[in-house]
Design an enzyme around this catalytic site. Structure first.
Site, PDB file in Angstrom:
ATOM      1  N   LEU A   1     -27.981  -5.016  25.240  1.00  0.00           N
ATOM      2  CA  LEU A   1     -26.732  -5.028  26.026  1.00  0.00           C
ATOM      3  C   LEU A   1     -26.879  -4.399  27.404  1.00  0.00           C
ATOM      4  CD1 LEU A   1     -24.121  -4.449  23.179  1.00  0.00           C
ATOM      5  CD2 LEU A   1     -24.495  -6.528  24.472  1.00  0.00           C
TER       6      LEU A   1
ATOM      7  N   CYS B   1     -23.024  -6.897  17.847  1.00  0.00           N
ATOM      8  CA  CYS B   1     -24.376  -6.959  18.418  1.00  0.00           C
ATOM      9  C   CYS B   1     -25.341  -6.226  17.486  1.00  0.00           C
ATOM     10  CB  CYS B   1     -24.434  -6.332  19.809  1.00  0.00           C
ATOM     11  SG  CYS B   1     -26.120  -6.392  20.455  1.00  0.00           S
TER      12      CYS B   1
ATOM     13  N   GLY C   1     -30.039 -19.997  18.129  1.00  0.00           N
ATOM     14  CA  GLY C   1     -30.623 -21.328  18.323  1.00  0.00           C
ATOM     15  C   GLY C   1     -30.455 -22.219  17.092  1.00  0.00           C
TER      16      GLY C   1
HETATM   17  C1  LIG Z   1     -30.324 -13.460  25.198  1.00  0.00           C
HETATM   18  C2  LIG Z   1     -29.041 -13.340  24.446  1.00  0.00           C
HETATM   19  C3  LIG Z   1     -28.099 -12.383  24.829  1.00  0.00           C
HETATM   20  C4  LIG Z   1     -26.884 -12.252  24.135  1.00  0.00           C
HETATM   21  N1  LIG Z   1     -25.976 -11.316  24.534  1.00  0.00           N
HETATM   22  C5  LIG Z   1     -24.767 -11.218  23.886  1.00  0.00           C
HETATM   23  C6  LIG Z   1     -23.762 -10.301  24.326  1.00  0.00           C
HETATM   24  O1  LIG Z   1     -23.905  -9.587  25.331  1.00  0.00           O
HETATM   25  N2  LIG Z   1     -22.603 -10.234  23.611  1.00  0.00           N
HETATM   26  C7  LIG Z   1     -22.373 -11.034  22.505  1.00  0.00           C
HETATM   27  O2  LIG Z   1     -21.305 -10.938  21.886  1.00  0.00           O
HETATM   28  N3  LIG Z   1     -23.299 -11.939  22.094  1.00  0.00           N
HETATM   29  C8  LIG Z   1     -24.480 -12.043  22.754  1.00  0.00           C
HETATM   30  N4  LIG Z   1     -25.404 -12.976  22.342  1.00  0.00           N
HETATM   31  C9  LIG Z   1     -25.097 -13.851  21.188  1.00  0.00           C
HETATM   32  C10 LIG Z   1     -24.583 -15.223  21.642  1.00  0.00           C
HETATM   33  O3  LIG Z   1     -23.407 -15.115  22.413  1.00  0.00           O
HETATM   34  C11 LIG Z   1     -24.326 -16.141  20.427  1.00  0.00           C
HETATM   35  O4  LIG Z   1     -23.379 -15.513  19.578  1.00  0.00           O
HETATM   36  C12 LIG Z   1     -25.577 -16.420  19.607  1.00  0.00           C
HETATM   37  O5  LIG Z   1     -26.724 -16.509  20.432  1.00  0.00           O
HETATM   38  C13 LIG Z   1     -25.467 -17.689  18.763  1.00  0.00           C
HETATM   39  O6  LIG Z   1     -25.244 -18.836  19.561  1.00  0.00           O
HETATM   40  P1  LIG Z   1     -26.461 -19.812  20.087  1.00  0.00           P
HETATM   41  O7  LIG Z   1     -27.313 -20.118  18.890  1.00  0.00           O
HETATM   42  O8  LIG Z   1     -25.772 -20.982  20.692  1.00  0.00           O
HETATM   43  O9  LIG Z   1     -27.226 -18.998  21.101  1.00  0.00           O
HETATM   44  C14 LIG Z   1     -26.612 -13.106  23.021  1.00  0.00           C
HETATM   45  C15 LIG Z   1     -27.572 -14.079  22.647  1.00  0.00           C
HETATM   46  C16 LIG Z   1     -28.758 -14.216  23.340  1.00  0.00           C
HETATM   47  C17 LIG Z   1     -29.733 -15.272  22.916  1.00  0.00           C
END
Ligand SMILES: Cc1cc2nc3c(=O)[nH]c(=O)nc-3n(C[C@H](O)[C@H](O)[C@H](O)COP(=O)(O)O)c2cc1C
Length: 310
Positions: free
Chosen positions: A73, A130, A217
């Protein structure tokens, strides 16, 4: 012309496509690539009261059909976001949801008040999920009373909609959606990342500095779809689904499972033009299925079995 608009409590979005937190910077970084006003909304990187450096590198590693991250974060803090990023987001007519973090209940409340009072913030996404920080955050999200208490306290502190973001790292995610609803949440979003680990067998060292991180992913999509479906059955408030969405079909799968809107995270790292492709995929699907309002497909998964031909 299909109507793509969706309602998330008192919030009306022009379409259900939302950029997920942490995968779209503060929005402004992508403004030259993506028309921010064309998205249903964008969610900011998680913000605490103060700036944070996050974990040392390496902070991400690619895995089969996904990635593990432990950014920790990193962020500029709520005040700098309001002063330095919000004016441009307003000028670009983006619908902005701010991902609010905290190490204590008081910090969640203070950041939410500050964000709720700022001009041009549509809603708060409460990050109680998180997996990559030790203090606060997920400790609220992994306890039913913690979830209830933080949502209730933040709801009292602000008038804008509050959307707790749930962790999948629990046995029964739907009970957490219920706790959030009971505390007055306007919607829930899920899933955040799954706790995961990858090890370099040559050095026998974890591949990221924090040791463990969060998996995102396509690898997580079927689990996330199941969890969204469970929450849809448990609560009446809107559900925002995410986890491995890379194209319109993936997004539609979440909506049919019960998501009123969807977020896309990791796919933006692979293809920053994914947004227009998903939006045109929605229109194409609606046309093929003669749907005039995309919101009508939400929660329409059919459970009846096809009669056997033998
Ligand atoms: C590099 C990275 C940083 C992330 N930072 C946050 C964040 O600051 N706050 C949060 O609630 N989720 C964060 N996430 C989670 C994403 O918002 C999301 O919930 C998660 O990656 C699943 O979705 P996706 O598979 O489409 O990436 C982060 C994910 C990634 C990959």
């Amino acid at each position: 012309m299909v109507d793509l608009s969706v309602r998330i409590g008192s919030l009306e979005l022009k379409n259900p496509l939302i950029a997920a937190s942490g995968c779209f910077g503060y929005g402004v970084e992508y403004a030259d690539v993506v028309d921010l006003s064309s998205l249903g909304a964008i969610v900011s990187k998680g913000l605490f009261l103060k700036e944070r450096e996050g974990h040392p590198a390496p902070r991400i590693v690619e895995t089969p059909a996904g990635m593990i991250n432990a950014i920790g974060l990193q962020g500029i803090g709520a005040r700098r976001f309001i002063d330095e990023k919000l004016p441009e987001l307003r000028a670009r007519r983006a619908t902005v949801i701010v991902n609010v973090c905290g190490t204590t209940l008081d910090e969640y409340v203070e950041v939410s008040k500050m964000i709720g009072d700022a001009e041009g913030v549509a809603a708060i996404e409460l990050n109680i999920s998180c997996p990559n920080i030790k203090e606060g955050g997920i400790q609220f999200g992994c306890s039913l009373t913690g979830t209830y208490d933080v949502v209730r306290a933040v709801k009292k502190a602000t008038r804008i909609p509050v959307i707790p973001k749930l962790t999948p790292n629990v046995t029964d995610v739907a009970s957490f959606a219920r706790a959030a609803e009971d505390a007055g949440a306007d919607a829930v979003s899920l899933v955040n990342t799954f706790l995961a680990m990858a090890i370099d067998v040559e050095t026998r060292m974890p591949k990221i500095s924090n040791g463990v991180g969060g998996l995102s992913g396509p690898a997580i999509r079927p689990i996330a779809v199941r969890m969204v479906h469970e929450c849809r059955q448990m609560v009446k408030i809107p559900v925002i689904g995410m986890g491995g969405i890379s194209d319109a079909r993936d997004a539609l799968e979440f909506m049919i499972a019960g998501a009123d809107a969807v977020q896309v995270g990791t796919a933006n790292f692979v293809d920053p033009f994914v947004w227009t492709k998903i939006l045109s995929g929605f229109a194409d699907y609606a046309e093929r299925h003669r749907i005039t309002r995309l919101a009508d497909i939400v929660g329409t998964v059919r459970h009846e079995t096809t009669p056997s031909r033998t």
